[in-house]
Design a protein around this motif. Structure first.
Motif, mmCIF file in Angstrom:
data_model
loop_
_atom_site.group_PDB
_atom_site.id
_atom_site.type_symbol
_atom_site.label_atom_id
_atom_site.label_comp_id
_atom_site.label_asym_id
_atom_site.label_seq_id
_atom_site.Cartn_x
_atom_site.Cartn_y
_atom_site.Cartn_z
ATOM 1 N N VAL A 274 -5.865 -6.612 2.099
ATOM 2 C CA VAL A 274 -5.009 -5.520 1.608
ATOM 3 C C VAL A 274 -3.535 -5.896 1.764
ATOM 4 N N ALA A 275 -3.184 -6.529 2.915
ATOM 5 C CA ALA A 275 -1.795 -6.932 3.159
ATOM 6 C C ALA A 275 -1.332 -7.947 2.106
ATOM 7 N N VAL A 276 -2.209 -8.890 1.756
ATOM 8 C CA VAL A 276 -1.877 -9.880 0.712
ATOM 9 C C VAL A 276 -1.776 -9.190 -0.649
ATOM 10 N N ALA A 277 -2.748 -8.322 -0.956
ATOM 11 C CA ALA A 277 -2.761 -7.607 -2.237
ATOM 12 C C ALA A 277 -1.515 -6.735 -2.388
ATOM 13 N N THR A 278 -1.045 -6.186 -1.263
ATOM 14 C CA THR A 278 0.157 -5.347 -1.266
ATOM 15 C C THR A 278 1.370 -6.144 -1.733
ATOM 16 N N MET A 279 1.523 -7.372 -1.201
ATOM 17 C CA MET A 279 2.649 -8.215 -1.595
ATOM 18 C C MET A 279 2.518 -8.688 -3.040
ATOM 19 N N VAL A 280 1.289 -8.973 -3.463
ATOM 20 C CA VAL A 280 1.060 -9.379 -4.859
ATOM 21 C C VAL A 280 1.414 -8.222 -5.793
ATOM 22 N N TYR A 304 -1.448 3.198 -1.094
ATOM 23 C CA TYR A 304 -1.586 3.477 0.338
ATOM 24 C C TYR A 304 -2.549 4.633 0.577
ATOM 25 N N ALA A 305 -2.499 5.657 -0.294
ATOM 26 C CA ALA A 305 -3.413 6.793 -0.153
ATOM 27 C C ALA A 305 -4.863 6.309 -0.216
ATOM 28 N N ALA A 306 -5.148 5.394 -1.161
ATOM 29 C CA ALA A 306 -6.503 4.845 -1.297
ATOM 30 C C ALA A 306 -6.896 4.050 -0.052
#
Length: 313
Positions: A274-280, A304-306
């Protein structure tokens, strides 16, 4: 009653951490300024690392107390929250322009070190002292990059407190001592309260670290970014947040691992993804127009809600 008491302790711990970091950075920066150390050097070291002091203190204290879930959860959770919640909220208030260097170098670097942390941690479910050395070596590379950017005339550091006539040496030393004491004490209070709440609610250290503790240690970034957006100075937000995420991984986890090996639970695999996907997602949102608009901000808040629903399900 017990829940209310622990929530109060948690809030007090957060206030101590945040104010302690402010006073420590203020005193240390002014002493360095008084002794003629260049503002650039002060900004890249004392100010930058001092801003991550709350996360560092909580993570180190958690590791020493055997609450490794809070150590890693605090960092990974803060990084996810910094982008999806803080940048998302900031962009909804006002569109944020993003520097080329942030898009070209810093966001990809953050993605890279997030993957490296996950690989190091999941390889043997521990971030060892050797891993801490690797993270700190990457930290030095990042500081060298910031120095290079600064020499090119790029604004890569936050405002550095300067000593004035009223800032006597005893006063500055007192600011460092009181600030340092508050950081250490605040971390102790925060970790104990968070661990107690986890026990009361039957939650894991990981969940507490990813949510409540991450939110508390991200409060300074939230206040700074939202205030900047309201004042029409939101352009600094993305660079500051990405820089904070880099320091969280390299400085906070690296330092904690050098002091004591940190357990990295297999459960953190999803959170790391999730942390990587967030930056992508951030990269995808800012690439077309070199800015993070309101639509991108709403997408991040929805993201973030999901993620939060996934955590508490």
């Amino acid at each position: 009653m017990q829940i209310a008491l622990q929530l109060l302790f948690l809030a007090v711990g957060f206030v101590m951490l945040i104010k302690g970091a402010d006073w420590f950075v203020d005193g240390a920066s002014k002493i360095a300024d008084r002794f003629g150390i260049p503002q650039l050097v002060i900004g890249l070291t004392i100010v930058a690392m001092g801003t991550s002091a709350p996360e560092a203190a909580v993570s180190i204290t958690s590791a020493l107390k055997g609450s490794a879930g809070i150590t890693i959860g605090n960092v990974v959770g803060s990084n996810i929250m910094n982008v999806l919640v803080i940048l998302g909220l900031t962009a909804v208030i006002r569109a944020i322009a993003v520097k080329k260097s942030t898009i070209r170098y810093e966001i990809p670097f953050t993605i890279g070190i997030t993957v490296i942390l996950a690989v190091l941690g999941l390889a043997d479910n521990t971030v060892s002292r050797l891993d801490g050395v690797i993270l700190w070596a990457l930290m030095i590379v990042y500081l060298a990059y910031l120095l290079w950017m600064a020499k090119k005339g790029q604004d890569v550091i936050e405002d550095v407190p300067e000593a004035t006539k009223k800032d006597t040496l005893p006063r500055m030393i007192l600011s460092i001592l009181v600030g340092g004491a508050l950081i250490v004490w605040g971390a102790d209070v925060t970790v104990d309260a968070a661990t107690e709440l986890a026990t009361i609610f039957g939650m894991s250290d990981r969940l507490i670290g990813l949510t409540i503790v991450a939110f508390g240690t991200s409060l300074p970034e939230l206040v700074t970014s939202v205030t900047a957006a309201i004042k029409g100075k939101a352009d600094i937000a993305v660079g500051n947040i990405v820089g904070s995420n880099i320091f969280n991984i390299l400085f906070v986890v690296g330092t904690a691992a050098l002091i004591t090996p940190v357990v990295y639970s297999a459960n953190f695999l999803v959170d790391s993804i999730v942390a990587v996907a967030t930056m992508v997602l951030l990269l995808v949102c800012v690439l077309p127009k070199k800015k993070l608009g309101r639509l991108g901000g709403l997408v991040m808040l929805a993201g973030y809600a999901a993620y939060f629903v996934y955590l508490i399900r």
